[in-house]
Design an enzyme around this catalytic site. Structure first.
Site, PDB file in Angstrom:
ATOM      1  CB  VAL A   6      -0.964  -0.005   1.213  1.00  0.00           C
ATOM      2  CG1 VAL A   6      -1.907   1.191   1.130  1.00  0.00           C
ATOM      3  CG2 VAL A   6      -1.769  -1.298   1.261  1.00  0.00           C
ATOM      4  CB  ILE A  30     -15.480  -0.243  -2.157  1.00  0.00           C
ATOM      5  CG1 ILE A  30     -15.327  -1.433  -3.107  1.00  0.00           C
ATOM      6  CG2 ILE A  30     -16.920   0.252  -2.135  1.00  0.00           C
ATOM      7  CD1 ILE A  30     -16.172  -2.649  -2.715  1.00  0.00           C
ATOM      8  CD  GLU A  80      -4.348  -9.910   5.665  1.00  0.00           C
ATOM      9  OE1 GLU A  80      -3.330  -9.487   6.239  1.00  0.00           O
ATOM     10  OE2 GLU A  80      -5.148  -9.174   5.075  1.00  0.00           O
ATOM     11  CG  ASP A 116      -9.244  -8.994   6.425  1.00  0.00           C
ATOM     12  OD1 ASP A 116      -8.433  -8.081   6.624  1.00  0.00           O
ATOM     13  OD2 ASP A 116      -9.993  -9.036   5.424  1.00  0.00           O
ATOM     14  CE  LYS A 152     -10.884  -5.889   5.044  1.00  0.00           C
ATOM     15  NZ  LYS A 152     -10.641  -6.855   3.969  1.00  0.00           N
ATOM     16  N   GLY A 204      -5.094  -4.871  -2.849  1.00  0.00           N
ATOM     17  CA  GLY A 204      -4.113  -4.648  -3.906  1.00  0.00           C
ATOM     18  C   GLY A 204      -3.557  -3.238  -3.858  1.00  0.00           C
TER      19      GLY A 204
HETATM   20  P1  NAP Z   1       3.153  -4.928   3.681  1.00  0.00           P
HETATM   21  O1  NAP Z   1       3.263  -5.051   2.219  1.00  0.00           O
HETATM   22  O2  NAP Z   1       3.506  -6.077   4.535  1.00  0.00           O
HETATM   23  O3  NAP Z   1       4.042  -3.658   4.119  1.00  0.00           O
HETATM   24  C1  NAP Z   1       4.222  -3.313   5.454  1.00  0.00           C
HETATM   25  C2  NAP Z   1       5.267  -2.230   5.504  1.00  0.00           C
HETATM   26  O4  NAP Z   1       5.431  -1.810   6.858  1.00  0.00           O
HETATM   27  C3  NAP Z   1       6.636  -2.668   4.998  1.00  0.00           C
HETATM   28  O5  NAP Z   1       7.197  -1.665   4.203  1.00  0.00           O
HETATM   29  C4  NAP Z   1       7.449  -2.831   6.282  1.00  0.00           C
HETATM   30  O6  NAP Z   1       8.825  -2.536   6.111  1.00  0.00           O
HETATM   31  C5  NAP Z   1       6.809  -1.775   7.156  1.00  0.00           C
HETATM   32  N1  NAP Z   1       6.981  -2.052   8.576  1.00  0.00           N
HETATM   33  C6  NAP Z   1       6.582  -3.127   9.261  1.00  0.00           C
HETATM   34  N2  NAP Z   1       6.956  -3.024  10.543  1.00  0.00           N
HETATM   35  C7  NAP Z   1       7.608  -1.839  10.655  1.00  0.00           C
HETATM   36  C8  NAP Z   1       8.267  -1.171  11.697  1.00  0.00           C
HETATM   37  N3  NAP Z   1       8.318  -1.716  12.921  1.00  0.00           N
HETATM   38  N4  NAP Z   1       8.852   0.011  11.452  1.00  0.00           N
HETATM   39  C9  NAP Z   1       8.793   0.560  10.213  1.00  0.00           C
HETATM   40  N5  NAP Z   1       8.202  -0.033   9.183  1.00  0.00           N
HETATM   41  C10 NAP Z   1       7.619  -1.216   9.391  1.00  0.00           C
HETATM   42  O7  NAP Z   1       1.676  -4.476   4.096  1.00  0.00           O
HETATM   43  P2  NAP Z   1       0.556  -3.852   3.173  1.00  0.00           P
HETATM   44  O8  NAP Z   1      -0.114  -4.947   2.412  1.00  0.00           O
HETATM   45  O9  NAP Z   1       1.096  -2.695   2.434  1.00  0.00           O
HETATM   46  O10 NAP Z   1      -0.514  -3.380   4.262  1.00  0.00           O
HETATM   47  C11 NAP Z   1      -0.337  -2.177   4.996  1.00  0.00           C
HETATM   48  C12 NAP Z   1      -1.624  -1.876   5.762  1.00  0.00           C
HETATM   49  O11 NAP Z   1      -2.689  -1.739   4.836  1.00  0.00           O
HETATM   50  C13 NAP Z   1      -2.072  -2.973   6.731  1.00  0.00           C
HETATM   51  O12 NAP Z   1      -2.694  -2.403   7.841  1.00  0.00           O
HETATM   52  C14 NAP Z   1      -3.090  -3.757   5.920  1.00  0.00           C
HETATM   53  O13 NAP Z   1      -4.026  -4.447   6.707  1.00  0.00           O
HETATM   54  C15 NAP Z   1      -3.750  -2.630   5.164  1.00  0.00           C
HETATM   55  N6  NAP Z   1      -4.403  -3.038   3.937  1.00  0.00           N
HETATM   56  C16 NAP Z   1      -3.729  -3.711   2.983  1.00  0.00           C
HETATM   57  C17 NAP Z   1      -4.356  -4.065   1.808  1.00  0.00           C
HETATM   58  C18 NAP Z   1      -3.624  -4.770   0.704  1.00  0.00           C
HETATM   59  O14 NAP Z   1      -4.246  -5.065  -0.316  1.00  0.00           O
HETATM   60  N7  NAP Z   1      -2.335  -5.065   0.855  1.00  0.00           N
HETATM   61  C19 NAP Z   1      -5.717  -3.756   1.627  1.00  0.00           C
HETATM   62  C20 NAP Z   1      -6.393  -3.037   2.631  1.00  0.00           C
HETATM   63  C21 NAP Z   1      -5.732  -2.691   3.779  1.00  0.00           C
HETATM   64  P3  NAP Z   1       9.774  -3.420   5.131  1.00  0.00           P
HETATM   65  O15 NAP Z   1       9.220  -3.239   3.757  1.00  0.00           O
HETATM   66  O16 NAP Z   1      11.102  -2.807   5.276  1.00  0.00           O
HETATM   67  O17 NAP Z   1       9.673  -4.818   5.627  1.00  0.00           O
HETATM   68  N1  HSE Z   2      -6.771 -10.209   3.076  1.00  0.00           N
HETATM   69  C1  HSE Z   2      -7.676  -9.184   2.646  1.00  0.00           C
HETATM   70  C2  HSE Z   2      -8.621  -9.775   1.599  1.00  0.00           C
HETATM   71  C3  HSE Z   2      -6.889  -8.013   2.095  1.00  0.00           C
HETATM   72  O1  HSE Z   2      -8.427 -10.918   1.148  1.00  0.00           O
HETATM   73  O2  HSE Z   2      -9.602  -9.147   1.244  1.00  0.00           O
HETATM   74  C4  HSE Z   2      -7.626  -6.724   2.124  1.00  0.00           C
HETATM   75  O3  HSE Z   2      -8.007  -6.333   3.385  1.00  0.00           O
END
Ligand code: NAP
Ligand code: HSE
Length: 428
Positions: A15, A138, A192, A203, A207, A304
């Site tokens: 993200v 959304i 996840e 999850d 929401k 995504g």
């Molecule tokens: P991700 O790809 O795992 O990225 C997490 C990031 O946080 C990484 O850059 C990581 O650093 C950094 N991080 C973790 N611990 C840290 C710390 N202690 N200090 C500093 N940085 C730290 O996660 P993501 O998918 O982007 O998700 C981020 C948030 O968005 C979460 O709350 C997730 O639930 C939410 N979200 C995600 C999605 C999705 O589609 N991915 C959808 C809706 C909501 P490094 O890169 O150096 O490891």
């Molecule tokens: N694990 C979640 C999903 C990512 O499958 O919808 C978005 O919150």
């Protein structure tokens, strides 16, 4: 042109990099739409050396997200690390304490600490926004807090975990077993880090409870959700439900009833021809029913890089424009602690069971249901090569305690092979 809005972004994963790409690619458009430039002042992640496919050279770097959150040169802290507690919560609290607004995509943190964080932010005159935390791209938070603000909400429901919907769709369309579809989702990187967050319904429940707080003006109460994942769903149930005109979905429903606030996240049957029934793959759908507007259906990508970053930017733009909506649509101190409804509202149920194929077996089942006050709407027995007869029953509307009573008494009939499957049918 007024002063730029300066962002500090903690978390440069899926993200975070998506947000940076939008800020870099759409700088002129954002500046025009917000009447001020959006700039990134500083960023933070665990590893400074990781190649993230984007240039970070113009931004200050902080190893510690708490330090990033309190820097003098940021106006808005964007929390994109994830995790219920730990650095995400510490940095969010620090940012609020330092007088920054906060945008987060972190549903886990908000589902548990949302009330306290919203009170802290609003008490300090700051805003805490979370469009990206629910149903990815959304704009459902905006729809509820703004577009539908004039409605008393009758029901809010939806499919809010793309991974579960992908698994159920693949089981149905490709005839995969649950384990095969789960492995496929894993191979595609959908799950996840802890897959139980997805398939256990947690999850999606995170929401749902955030939507319920906005819809009903209630305090976030994650512990009050009746929660059941998709792990027990079989290909047979998907096929049998299909025969009866239904699809099985991991469905979240929040509804204020005379008995209190009902929050359920569980596999349900929905009519195959309904918008929810037709939702395939990793897509999300949220259905909102308001007293004036009627039914509103929102459909789109629930996860995504692009879709989630799009939602983060919606909050960023609101703050840049000076729009300061309370976290849950009304002041956090005014949110009420709604009593959780102790039992689900009456519904029709799908029952699947294997019966010993001998005279009177079906009659014994019908008697138990009748004695529990449950009326049968439809019933079907399938061809069977062996001694056990697969039987499907669709009940008329019944209260869950009546169903539980019947399920507890059925084994004593001596005609059941294995445990019956009972799934709620949600009228949508
Ligand atoms: P991700 O790809 O795992 O990225 C997490 C990031 O946080 C990484 O850059 C990581 O650093 C950094 N991080 C973790 N611990 C840290 C710390 N202690 N200090 C500093 N940085 C730290 O996660 P993501 O998918 O982007 O998700 C981020 C948030 O968005 C979460 O709350 C997730 O639930 C939410 N979200 C995600 C999605 C999705 O589609 N991915 C959808 C809706 C909501 P490094 O890169 O150096 O490891
Ligand atoms: N694990 C979640 C999903 C990512 O499958 O919808 C978005 O919150």
């Amino acid at each position: 042109m007024t002063d730029p809005l300066r962002l500090g972004i903690a978390g440069l994963g899926t993200v975070g990099t998506g947000v940076i790409k939008i800020v870099q690619r759409q700088a002129n458009m954002l500046s025009a739409r917000c009447s001020r430039p959006i700039e990134i002042a500083a960023v933070s992640a665990r590893s400074r050396d990781k190649d993230r496919g984007i240039s970070l050279s113009n931004y200050a770097w902080e190893d510690d997200p708490v330090k990033l959150a309190t820097r003098d040169d940021i106006d808005l802290f964007v929390e994109l690390m994830g995790g219920e507690d730990g650095p995400a919560k510490a940095a969010t609290e620090a940012a609020i304490g330092a007088g920054k607004d906060v945008v987060t995509a972190n549903k886990a943190m908000l589902a548990i600490h949302g009330q306290a964080l919203a009170e802290a932010a609003e008490g300090a005159g700051r805003v805490l926004r979370f469009e990206a935390a629910v149903a990815g791209g959304i704009p459902v938070i905006k729809a509820l807090t703004e577009g539908l603000a004039g409605n008393a909400i009758d029901r809010v429901m939806g499919v809010m975990n793309g991974t579960c919907n992908y698994i159920l769709t693949r089981m149905e369309n490709a005839g995969l077993t649950y384990d095969e579809a789960f492995a496929e989702a894993d191979g595609l990187g959908y799950l996840e880090a802890d897959p139980n967050l997805d398939v256990g319904g947690i999850d999606a429940a995170h929401k749902l409870t955030l939507l319920a707080a906005i819809a009903y003006g209630t305090r976030v109460d994650f512990g009050a959700i009746a929660l059941e994942g998709i792990g027990a769903i079989t290909i047979e149930d998907i096929r049998r439900a299909g025969d009866m005109g239904y699809k099985i979905k991991l469905l979240g429903v929040a509804q204020m009833t005379g008995r209190g606030l009902e929050q359920r996240m569980s596999p349900c049957l929905v009519p195959a021809a309904s918008p929810l029934g037709q939702l395939e793959g990793g897509t999300n759908m949220v259905v909102i029913e308001g007293d004036s507007v009627g039914q509103v259906v929102l459909r789109g990508a629930g996860a995504g890089e692009g879709p989630t970053a799009s939602a983060v930017m919606a909050d960023v733009c609101d703050i840049a424009r000076g729009l300061r909506v309370p976290t849950f649509g009304m002041p956090a101190t005014a949110l009420e602690a709604a009593p959780p409804a102790s039992a689900a509202s009456p519904a029709r149920y799908y029952l699947r069971m294997e019966l010993t194929d001998k005279p009177g077996a079906l009659a014994k089942v019908a008697t138990v249901l009748g004695e529990a006050g449950i009326s049968i709407d439809r019933m079907r027995q399938y061809d069977h090569p062996g001694d056990n007869a697969p039987v499907l029953i669709v009940t008329h509307k019944t209260a869950r305690p009546n169903l539980d009573d019947a399920l507890a008494r059925l084994p004593a009939t001596g005609v059941l092979e294995g445990a019956p499957v009972a799934l709620r049918i949600e009228d949508v």
